[in-house]
Design a protein around this motif. Sequence first.
Motif: not given
Length: 301
Positions: A58-63, A65-85
């Motif tokens: 979630v941190e990586m998709c928010f921020n 990484y070097e060469g590709l500034p965030g946000p990297l998506c709208h939501g991260v879908i975790a293995k437990d099914g939670s969706v982090h906006l």
Amino acid sequence: MATPLTADRFVAALRAEGVTVVEHPGWRTHNRNGHGAWGPVTGVIIHHTVSAGTANTVEMCFNGYEGLPGPLCHGVIAKDGSVHLVANGRANHAGGGDPSVLQAVITETYGERPPGPREHQGSSGAVDGNSRFYGFECVNLGDGTDPWPPAQLDAIERVSAALCRAHGWGARSVIGHKEWSDWKDDPRGFAMPTMRDRVRKRLGAAPAKNPPAKPAAPRLQPFPGTSFFRAETSSPVITAMGRRLVAEGCSAYTVGPSPRWGEADRLSYAKWQHKLGFRGSDADGIPGAASWNALKVPYTK
Ligand SMILES: [Zn+2]
């Protein structure tokens, strides 16, 4: 094509579809809107992250990484099914892709899969996907063997259906990143046509706020106690018991079971006790708790 949802409507649509939403701090004003258009939107792109662990992903998709500034998506879908906006607006997830795919998604005119993409980020004929698609990054190593838990696949289905429902789209508005760009192989480990089938089925039903409940186990009649079984007793429980004895092939009835406890009931019940392996006084036809519970008499009162 459609105007992108506001943050509030986005969250409401997801929640109405039964998604477990986690709002990452700052997501409502986090985007790449100064770097290109956002909207009109035309669909949803599903990705895998090539990472493990929810918090760091979630941190990586928010921020970014070097060469590709965030946000990297709208939501991260975790293995437990939670969706982090993590974003509201333009995000760096789709990159350049194939205009014929864009057209097929807009018109929703393709069969099992959209036409195979021939463009990618930076290629001469590529069009900007970041302005046109919502993006969801799914936590997965992307090696083809890292499992996709049912809860995660369920969340992919629900977020996709939520946005399709909110915009009036069909399931063909949901594609994988590899269906957008010929440089990409995500998501890997499940089939997008199968996911579109799931979304299609879900869209055919009303939004389900909660996962469907398991069918309740049939309620059984508790053991009423040995003293219940005497000639004075007249009860639908006796009839229900008799019907179960008949169903188990343990009938000594000459007429059908009745509410009043009688000799035919006792003889029938003795057959049942025998069938269970009881002998002697344990098979005298007077019900005990063990044989009663094994008989599974439906609850009648
Ligand atoms: Zn991707």
